[in-house]
Write an enzyme that holds these catalytic residues in place. Structure first.
Site, PDB file in Angstrom:
ATOM      1  N   HIS A   1     -33.037   8.152 -35.745  1.00  0.00           N
ATOM      2  CA  HIS A   1     -33.861   6.960 -35.981  1.00  0.00           C
ATOM      3  C   HIS A   1     -35.156   7.369 -36.687  1.00  0.00           C
ATOM      4  CE1 HIS A   1     -36.052   3.332 -35.530  1.00  0.00           C
ATOM      5  NE2 HIS A   1     -36.411   3.426 -34.261  1.00  0.00           N
TER       6      HIS A   1
ATOM      7  N   CYS B   1     -34.808  -3.366 -32.017  1.00  0.00           N
ATOM      8  CA  CYS B   1     -36.041  -3.537 -31.253  1.00  0.00           C
ATOM      9  C   CYS B   1     -37.159  -2.806 -31.978  1.00  0.00           C
ATOM     10  CB  CYS B   1     -35.874  -3.016 -29.831  1.00  0.00           C
ATOM     11  SG  CYS B   1     -35.576  -1.233 -29.709  1.00  0.00           S
TER      12      CYS B   1
ATOM     13  N   CYS C   1     -40.495   0.375 -35.952  1.00  0.00           N
ATOM     14  CA  CYS C   1     -39.053   0.611 -36.126  1.00  0.00           C
ATOM     15  C   CYS C   1     -38.397  -0.355 -37.110  1.00  0.00           C
ATOM     16  CB  CYS C   1     -38.337   0.489 -34.782  1.00  0.00           C
ATOM     17  SG  CYS C   1     -39.196   1.288 -33.419  1.00  0.00           S
TER      18      CYS C   1
END
Length: 391
Positions: free
Chosen positions: A347, A377, A95
């Site tokens: 995302h 995160c 991520c």
């Protein structure tokens, strides 16, 4: 403020409109083509920058296979006005990939290993699913909780540990859509979205200059009716309080302060500090807490000094504990994700780090903020944070 010649500054930021991965606007556009069009679009609006000066194109991408394989940074760069003499590397920190791309460029600039970088990232989750070709080591369960690779269950765990209710999560998800829609209606995303051609739901080619992921019709009542997505018995995390599966790309032009000055450019911001941290993979969503604390310490700042924060909304059940322990819950409405977040915008893994950083800089500009933090995160237990000062 006075800048050191080797300070790393953000000169410009742009992103694609965010598209739904199922039948969305980017369904007929390849990931490297989308990336190239974005890079060219950002360079086109910065004519003082000679593309030949680009030292490296550093591009975040998580699932580096199919059209995202073979070093997509180089593949995309070859499709742009950047000459073949500039380099390209692809970065994966899951991520946090494109924020790591930013950090790599900043570190190179600070150590006199280049003056001009194009950084960003992409993920076409409609073309390359998040599990395509992935084969996790079965022995991982001897070293970390078995569910550590299941992001939704780690969010359930973190939310339970911090007493986060289903109602609080639904409220957070509702807020994301409402703020993103408000920002869209008020033109707050205008400076950051580079319009792209895509196909509408009827298959017609059109130019998109807005995110199709936002659902302004979202209600608390509708969210309350959704079933748990990951833990059917007693779970609280739903599709409505999770980041969307989305297609998109983001891009920044990063330069040394000296080169920006030489070219007569007015940078958006300077990078004040950067940090990474690891946490137990079972609560991977908690990573932004230690990474932000570390970054603030390196900058000689406290959270009270920070005017605006962008926290990637992987899950509401994950974001709320982070905000609680960063002492931001009671300041959320004035500081945090003022234009919504990944629950509304999506995302796309490789894209998100640069996306939230650029959105932060625009929020700071529009609200006269001075210092900001972008943080997120990272799957399997990491956090990444960047402290910016607006110029």
């Amino acid at each position: 403020m006075s800048l050191n010649p080797r300070d790393a500054v953000i000169v410009d930021f742009g992103r694609t409109p965010m598209g739904r991965s199922k039948g969305g606007m980017h369904r007929n556009t390849r990931a490297e083509t989308m990336s190239a069009q974005l890079i060219d679009g950002l360079l086109a609006r910065n004519p003082k920058i000679d593309p030949a000066e680009v030292e490296d194109v550093i591009w975040g991408c998580v699932n580096q296979t199919l059209e995202q394989g073979w070093n997509i940074a180089r593949m995309a760069s070859l499709l742009t006005r950047i000459p073949h003499t500039s380099a390209g590397q692809t970065v994966s920190r899951l991520c946090g990939s494109s924020m790591s791309a930013l950090h790599t460029a900043v570190q190179a600039i600070q150590t006199n290993n280049g003056d001009v970088f194009v950084i960003g990232g992409v993920e076409h989750m409609g073309h390359v699913s998040m599990m395509h070709g992935v084969d996790p080591n079965p022995q991982l369960s001897l070293h970390a909780a078995k569910a550590s690779g299941m992001m939704g269950l780690t969010a359930e765990m973190l939310g339970k540990m911090h007493g986060i209710t289903r109602e609080a999560q639904d409220q957070f998800g509702y807020r994301s859509h409402q703020l993103a829609w408000k920002a869209t209606q008020e033109g707050k995303f205008k400076d950051e979205i580079i319009p792209m051609e895509g196909h509408d739901e009827n298959g017609f080619l059109k130019v998109f200059d807005y995110d199709e992921t936002i659902r302004p019709e979202t209600t608390l009542e509708g969210l309350a009716e959704l079933k748990p997505a990951f833990n059917p018995k007693g779970g609280t995390v739903t599709a409505g309080t999770s980041s969307q599966i989305t297609d998109g790309a983001s891009c920044m032009i990063v330069m040394s302060a000296q080169r920006a000055k030489d070219l007569g450019l007015q940078p958006m911001a300077v990078v004040r500090a950067m940090a990474l941290a690891g946490v137990d993979p079972a609560i991977m969503g908690y990573g932004p807490v230690p990474s932000t604390q570390k970054a603030l310490k390196r900058a000689g700042l406290t959270m009270d000094d920070i005017s605006h924060v962008e926290l990637n909304e992987a899950f509401a059940a994950q974001a709320l504990p982070v905000l609680k322990d960063l002492k931001l819950l009671d300041k959320m409405e004035e500081k945090v994700n003022l234009h919504g977040g990944a629950i509304a915008l999506g995302h796309p893994f490789g894209c998100s780090g640069a996306r939230i950083s650029g959105t932060l800089l625009n929020v700071m500009k529009q609200n006269n903020g001075t210092l900001g933090v972008a943080t997120m995160c990272i799957g399997l237990g990491q956090g990444i944070s960047t402290v910016f000062e607006r110029l």
